[in-house]
Structure formats: structure tokens, C-alpha cells
Scaffold this active site. Structure first.
Site, PDB file in Angstrom:
ATOM      1  N   LYS A 145     -10.471 -13.091  -4.347  1.00 38.68           N
ATOM      2  CA  LYS A 145     -11.463 -13.028  -3.282  1.00 38.68           C
ATOM      3  C   LYS A 145     -12.357 -11.804  -3.468  1.00 38.68           C
ATOM      4  CE  LYS A 145     -11.655 -13.737   1.720  1.00 38.68           C
ATOM      5  NZ  LYS A 145     -10.850 -13.890   2.952  1.00 38.68           N
TER       6      LYS A 145
ATOM      7  N   LYS B  98     -13.902  -5.369  -0.990  1.00 35.58           N
ATOM      8  CA  LYS B  98     -14.391  -4.001  -1.073  1.00 35.58           C
ATOM      9  C   LYS B  98     -13.392  -3.083  -1.736  1.00 35.58           C
ATOM     10  CE  LYS B  98     -17.123  -2.620   2.017  1.00 35.58           C
ATOM     11  NZ  LYS B  98     -17.738  -2.071   3.228  1.00 35.58           N
TER      12      LYS B  98
ATOM     13  N   LYS C 187       0.817  -1.209   0.000  1.00 30.81           N
ATOM     14  CA  LYS C 187       0.000   0.000   0.000  1.00 30.81           C
ATOM     15  C   LYS C 187       0.855   1.265   0.000  1.00 30.81           C
ATOM     16  CE  LYS C 187      -4.160  -1.964   2.023  1.00 30.81           C
ATOM     17  NZ  LYS C 187      -4.958  -1.727   0.818  1.00 30.81           N
TER      18      LYS C 187
END
Length: 418
Positions: free
Chosen positions: A282, A285, A187
């Protein structure tokens, strides 16, 4: 919930030296013997839960959480802690992978389910929306079947002990453990160092505080997430070694361990829901396309459109467990979970269907299953006093438990008593 229901964390330590082993992959009741040494290294990813999404913490693995401890001869129930982030919309993967299992667990365990809003600010977020989505997430917990008479539902930031214990645990967490977190690396690389806050690096310590505050016995995690608890387990053992036992007793404590070392609770197989646009990924969100997921509050027409457009394959028939047909396996699994049918019943019903026919059947099953949740959710959101009362009572109960642990940690670490 941009992360899974449970965070993954990992630790090593500078003292003392013990034999090291990885978390057992067996689903049994054995005690994990993981220890730490000066040369120990850890390299595991860390999405949060729940989790996670949202990624919510525990000990012992079992194949059926609904009945695992019901047979326990002890009159004191084992304790479970888990949570989901209030970011974005809760989707089918969050529901089937976490929240629906909570409904089963609350009958056999003492349960603490919370909305992890402190974790939601580790990445850029909309401050104008945080309070609203926090309430919506709590309402969905209840709408999905979490019983407020059995489970403690609360908001993480409403229990100040979470942030306080996180700071105390930070002093015992080597920076090298956090620097090796794969999610932080990924990230921070995408966002750039100037756009990444310290919280993204240290949130695994907050996750550990979430779990250890309540002396959790178990944390519900997926089969692929058992290692997410390693940092929490290692940190509990490290603090117990550094400050517990005789050292704590000399400071007026009762001696022994400060923290219970939690273990993973493995839910029944089949709850891992994959993306509608990629059967190998998977449902998440954080995926850029809303088409990849079914949100619990999606209207009927949106559900129908997403299933109509979801990815399939060109094979004839529909089947489970063919590695060359991940989308087929995923959609059949969703149908099985929505209907409660056995795998064999689904095979017999659907094996001769074409994709067009099966998609209509799956759409109806999804709508039928989610409609009562959506109706109950609307009722809860319309009764603001009820929801506020549930969260206030939950925070009070959670604070009573958490403060006992926090005060013990302050005492064991040598702080002047208030």
C-alpha cells in the site's frame, strides 16, 4: 502520516459472557452482534487513520457513501467522524482512500473531520514542525474540497475532551487487549523498548475516544480496515454494560447507553492505492523512499519523474485484475480515479499502449487533477486569518458536542459533579 487514516484496535473483556462473532464482511446495513467474554481474544493490527493514514470511526457498511443516507427518511443526519495525522506529506493514497470520500460524505452526513495531532506524537517527531504541518494538513482538507459550511474541521488537541475521555476509557481497557496489538509489537521491536513511549501502546484508546466523543454513527474505512473499529466497538459496549442503564439512572442520568456503538462505512471500491515501487504494498508515508508515493503537493516535474521511474513489468499491453501484474492494475486504477472514467473506458483507451506512452498519459492526468488542489492550497495558506478562523470555529462546535458526552461519562462513572 506514518499510519493509515484509521487506527485498528481490538478488545476483549472480563465480563459478562456473551456469544462472540467477528465483524460481518458483508457490505450491508446489518447490525454487528460482536460481544465479549472472559476468554475472548483479539489479534488484529492497528495502523491509524486514517484515518486512517492515517489512521481517523463508525457504524453500518454501505457500497456508496455518497448516497447511502441521502435516502434516509429521518430529518436528522447520521454522524461521521474521521481524521488524518499531520505527519509528513499527504499523498495520493490518503486523498483517494479518505479525503476525497469525505467530500462526498459531507453532503449526506453530519461530518467531523479533524487533524489528529495527539496521535502524531506516539512516535519520535519534530516538535518544531508539528504546528506547521498541522496547519498544512487542515489547508489540504479544504483545498481537496471539504466544505467548511457543511463539515466541522478542527485540530484534535484543541478539544480537550479527547484526552480526558481517553483517560476515563483507559480505566476500562484491559491491558491484555493492548498487548495483543500487532502494530505495537512490530514498532516496539524495531525501535527497542527504551525508545518506545507508553502512548504507542495506549493510542488505540485515544482513537476510541476520538470516535465515541461524538456519538458517531459511521467511520469511513477501507474494505481491508473494517476490523480496525473492533476495539472501539467493544469498548463502547463494555462501558455501556459497566456504567450505563439502571446504574447510570440511579446516579441521576437518563439511563440507557452512554455511547453509540459505531460501525464501518465502506467507501466505493477502487480507492486503495498501491506503492509506485511495489504493486503489492500500500502507498504509505512510512515507506523510506519518497519515490514510492505521489504527494498532493509534488510539483509537476517531480510527478513526471516519479511516474517515469515507477515499477512496471515486461508483459505486453496493459490490463486490470491480472494477479501476476499488480503494478499494471495499480497504475490503471490511479488513472481511472484521476480521470473519472469507467473501468471499461480505461481498458479501451489503454490496452494497446506500451508503458512509455501510458506513463505520459498518466502523468498528464495526475498533474491536471492535482493542479487545482495545489492552487487552492496556496491561497488558503496565504490567508492565515481565514484558516485560523475555520479551525477555531470547528473546535468550538466540536467542543459543544464532545462536552455533552464527556459530562455524561463522568456522571455515569460516579464522579462528583463540578
Amino acid at each position: 502520516m506514518s499510519r493509515s487514516v484509521l487506527s485498528q484496535f481490538f478488545l476483549s473483556t472480563a465480563s459478562p459472557r456473551f456469544a462472540s462473532s467477528t465483524l460481518s464482511s458483508r457490505i450491508d446495513g446489518s447490525r454487528f452482534l460482536r460481544r465479549y467474554g472472559a476468554s475472548h481474544r483479539c489479534r488484529l493490527p492497528i495502523p491509524y487513520g486514517g484515518v486512517a493514514g492515517s489512521r481517523c470511526h463508525c457504524s453500518l457498511s454501505v457500497s456508496d457513501p455518497a448516497t447511502a443516507t441521502a435516502a434516509d427518511s429521518s430529518s436528522v443526519k447520521k454522524r461521521i467522524v474521521s481524521g488524518v495525522q499531520p505527519t509528513g506529506s499527504i499523498h495520493l493514497g490518503n486523498y483517494l482512500g479518505a479525503i476525497r470520500n469525505w467530500v462526498l460524505l459531507q453532503n449526506a452526513y453530519e461530518t467531523f473531520f479533524f487533524i489528529v495531532d495527539l496521535h502524531a506524537i506516539t512516535l519520535p517527531y519534530d516538535s518544531q514542525e508539528l504546528a506547521r504541518v498541522t496547519r498544512e494538513t487542515a489547508a489540504l482538507y479544504i483545498a481537496c474540497g471539504v466544505d467548511t459550511s457543511m463539515a466541522c474541521i478542527f485540530v484534535q488537541s484543541h478539544v480537550r475532551a479527547h484526552a480526558e475521555l481517553m483517560w476515563l476509557l483507559s480505566s476500562a481497557t484491559p491491558i491484555g487487549w493492548l498487548n495483543r496489538m500487532i502494530q505495537f509489537k512490530e514498532k516496539s521491536r524495531k525501535a527497542g523498548d527504551e525508545n518506545v513511549g507508553v502512548a504507542l501502546l495506549t493510542y488505540p484508546v485515544l482513537m476510541a475516544a476520538d470516535i465515541l466523543l461524538y456519538q458517531s454513527d459511521f467511520v469511513p474505512v477501507g474494505e481491508d480496515q473494517k476490523q480496525h473499529l473492533e476495539l472501539t466497538r467493544e469498548l463502547a459496549e463494555r462501558v455501556n454494560y459497566l456504567y450505563g442503564g439502571r446504574k447510570w439512572k440511579k446516579l441521576g442520568g437518563r439511563g440507557g447507553s452512554i455511547f453509540k456503538v459505531p460501525e464501518p462505512l465502506i467507501p466505493p471500491a477502487g480507492a486503495r492505492v498501491m506503492s509506485l515501487t511495489d504493486g503489492l504494498a500500500k502507498m504509505s508515508k512510512s515507506a523510506p523512499s519518497d519515490q514510492s508515493r505521489i504527494n498532493l503537493l509534488d510539483p509537476k516535474d517531480v510527478i513526471a519523474n516519479k511516474i517515469k521511474r515507477c515499477k512496471t513489468d515486461s508483459f505486453s499491453g496493459i490490463e486490470f485484475d491480472n494477479p501476476d501484474r499488480p503494478e499494471s492494475n495499480n497504475l490503471l486504477s490511479i488513472y481511472q480515479l484521476m480521470t473519472g472514467k469507467t473501468k471499461q473506458e480505461v481498458v479501451q483507451e489503454c490496452q494497446d499502449m506500451n508503458w512509455g506512452t501510458f506513463k505520459n498519459v498518466l502523468t498528464d492526468a495526475l498533474i491536471d487533477h492535482l493542479h487545482p488542489i495545489q492552487v487552492r492550497y496556496a491561497e488558503i495558506m496565504a490567508d492565515t486569518e481565514y484558516l485560523d478562523r475555520v479551525l477555531a470555529e470547528g473546535a468550538t462546535k466540536a467542543t459543544d458536542v464532545a462536552d455533552v458526552t464527556l459530562n455524561n461519562v463522568y456522571q455515569a462513572m460516579g464522579f462528583l459533579r463540578r
